[in-house]
Design an enzyme around this catalytic site. Structure first.
Site, mmCIF file in Angstrom:
data_model
loop_
_atom_site.group_PDB
_atom_site.id
_atom_site.type_symbol
_atom_site.label_atom_id
_atom_site.label_comp_id
_atom_site.label_asym_id
_atom_site.label_seq_id
_atom_site.Cartn_x
_atom_site.Cartn_y
_atom_site.Cartn_z
ATOM 1 N N HIS A 66 -20.109 -20.074 31.031
ATOM 2 C CA HIS A 66 -19.722 -21.314 30.343
ATOM 3 C C HIS A 66 -18.245 -21.607 30.564
ATOM 4 O O HIS A 66 -17.502 -20.774 31.113
ATOM 5 C CB HIS A 66 -20.020 -21.207 28.844
ATOM 6 C CG HIS A 66 -19.365 -20.056 28.151
ATOM 7 N ND1 HIS A 66 -18.012 -19.988 27.886
ATOM 8 C CD2 HIS A 66 -19.895 -18.888 27.653
ATOM 9 C CE1 HIS A 66 -17.726 -18.872 27.263
ATOM 10 N NE2 HIS A 66 -18.862 -18.169 27.108
ATOM 11 N N CYS A 121 -19.743 -12.674 27.952
ATOM 12 C CA CYS A 121 -20.017 -13.882 28.726
ATOM 13 C C CYS A 121 -19.070 -13.970 29.927
ATOM 14 O O CYS A 121 -18.103 -13.223 30.036
ATOM 15 C CB CYS A 121 -19.850 -15.125 27.853
ATOM 16 S SG CYS A 121 -21.155 -15.308 26.608
#
Length: 547
Positions: free
Chosen positions: A499, A522
């Site tokens: 992201h 992440c």
């Protein structure tokens, strides 16, 4: 030498002539002068030239008798065979009534006579009336029933066809639910609420069918009347209808929820196994749910006689004229003579992810080849599937694939985007805090690391608020609460995603390259890369994470 002598023992005096021939002596009697004595004609066919009586040969007549019997039996057999070719065979019955020797037309007439003319007397509050099954809404296909009777037993061994003890009883079902009480209500004034049929309609997505439930009515019990009429029909007149005293009750419509659901099942089956339209064994179109909806009706009476342009599959009746109209207006108009190839996106496993261009064949139907396609299509629908072929030419479309794949390299801190195995974009990234920035290895005992392995993108958000907490291996906890994280692409089921890097302000790709690993597992990429990646990395794209 001839010698005359008189036998003294004879009562007559007629002389006899003795004629010696060799060692034998023959007696020749002269012609008697007595009127009572038989005269032997010397030219009689029963004597030879010497007057000897010929012995007639016995003629054998029994072979001729046998032959005659065989011929008679053969003629009878041939006549019986010829007769039963067009009449019901021995042992065949209809609703338990013997049909032996009945012609197709005789059977039709017998059924129609009962349906159209046998009236059931009814009584309600002193008022009387009578109603035939036809008036109650019954339209029984007597021709189809007659065909079943005449064709019964013809599939078995030929010699069993004519044996009376080899029996077959045809029992077409005449449903009570078909009975329409509106004619009774009108005649006797019994109507209170009119029932409403259940309906089968095209669903909102246009790819299947829904059932709209029936609505009960209140009025005359037409089924009790129909029961008497059906008994008369099934006895072919031997049973006379009894008077029915009308009672008011909740009445079901002809098309009940049960019938509508059965019809829906039939239509759903035709959607999952559609009838195809082919040119040179190449499918150019299929009969989908909208085509079915445009050409069908629901008929609760499976014994109803069909019009010449109709076919039936269970409770569903298809109209050839409506199907021809749908083909002309909605199928043929979408056929294009020029080919357009199909373009799709696939992942590294060859799975189709996205259709860029649907594409179509180049199709040319020969002039007049499809003018009668409506009747052919509804016949295939009645049979539960199949295909209909028309003359023409096809230029088949080809499929072009674009393969997309992502590689996350934890050792050089890069995300690589590949198309058809060619690198098209390189992005800097920040991985989990537990991964070594140099080697990519998880060095913190498994805490806050980006997992390695092969994954696929399974969940995407253009923007998401992220929050959570983890208990680390040393017993401490790590918490986070970040609002508006942009362009989120989850690849692991444990919650790791690629992201836009979760910072309060703009961070470029170049700035990310200078950062360390800052996430809870992440993969963060620059704000100037995240939106492009989000749009390019479609659902199902394969992701390989390596050190």
């Amino acid at each position: 030498m001839a010698d005359e002598s008189v036998d003294p023992n004879r009562s007559d005096t007629t002389p006899e002539l003795l004629w010696n021939v060799g060692d034998e002596t023959e007696v020749i009697r002269p012609v008697s002068e007595s009127p009572f004595t038989a005269v032997i004609d010397p030219m009689d066919d029963n004597m030879d030239a010497l007057g000897k009586v010929k012995v007639k040969k016995k003629r054998l007549i029994w072979p001729w008798i046998v032959l005659a019997v065989v011929l008679v039996l053969g003629a009878a057999t041939a006549g019986g065979w010829w007769f039963f070719e067009s009449h019901a065979l021995p042992g065949v019955s209809l609703w338990g009534n013997s049909m032996v020797g009945k012609s197709r037309q005789q059977i039709i007439n017998a059924i129609d006579d009962q349906v159209n003319n046998t009236a059931v007397p009814v009584e309600y509050n002193g008022e009387t009336a009578s109603f035939t099954l036809k008036e109650l809404g019954y339209d029984i296909d007597s021709e189809e029933i007659a065909d079943q009777v005449v064709n019964a037993k013809r599939d078995g061994a030929w010699w069993k066809r004519y044996l009376p003890n080899e029996q077959e009883n045809i029992e077409p079902d005449i449903s009570l639910s078909v009975a329409d009480g509106s004619v009774i209500d009108e005649a006797l004034g019994t109507a209170e609420v009119t029932p409403v049929d259940a309906q089968v309609t095209l669903n909102a997505d246009g790819n299947g069918f829904d059932v709209v439930p029936m609505q009960l009515g209140k009025g005359a019990d037409a089924q009790a009347v129909a029961e008497q009429g059906i008994a008369a029909v099934e006895s072919l007149g031997d049973v006379q209808p009894q008077t029915v005293t009308i009672e008011l009750k909740d009445t079901e419509p002809a098309v009940t929820d049960t019938i509508a659901n059965e019809a829906k099942a039939t239509l759903d089956g035709l959607v999952s196994n559609p009838v195809e339209i082919k040119v040179n064994d190449h499918t150019i179109a299929t009969i989908d749910a909208p085509a079915l909806a445009a050409s069908m009706t629901i008929n609760a009476n499976e014994q109803a006689k069909l019009a010449d342009n109709e076919t039936r599959n269970g409770y569903v009746v298809f109209n050839a004229d409506k199907m021809q109209e749908y083909y002309n207006n909605s199928i043929k108009t979408n056929l294009q003579t020029g080919r357009e190839d199909r373009e799709v996106v696939v992942n590294n496993n060859g799975e189709e992810l996205e259709v860029v261009t649907e594409g179509h064949d180049g199709v040319t139907v020969a002039d007049g080849a499809d003018t009668n396609i409506g009747p052919q299509l509804v016949e295939a629908l009645a049979n539960g599937g199949g295909s209909v072929s028309v003359e023409g030419t096809v230029d088949p479309m080809q499929t072009k694939t674009t393969k997309r794949h992502v590689v996350v390299d934890l050792s050089d801190n890069k995300v690589y985007a590949y198309e058809n195995d060619q690198l098209i974009r390189t992005m800097s990234m920040s991985a989990g805090q537990g991964n070594s920035r140099t080697t990519g290895e998880c060095v913190s005992g498994g805490d806050l690391c980006t997992p390695t392995g092969d994954f696929t993108i399974w969940l995407k958000y253009e923007s998401q608020d992220m929050s959570g907490n983890l208990t680390l291996s040393d017993g401490s906890t790590s918490q986070w609460d970040v609002k508006g994280v942009g362009f989120v692409n989850y690849f692991s089921r444990s919650g790791c995603a690629i992201h836009r890097i979760a910072t309060s302000g703009y961070v470029s790709d170049a700035a990310v390259a200078a950062m360390g690993n800052t996430s809870h597992g992440c993969v963060g990429i620059g704000w100037d890369q995240a939106e492009w990646f989000y749009n390019w990395c479609v659902m199902g794209t394969t992701v390989h994470v390596q050190v």
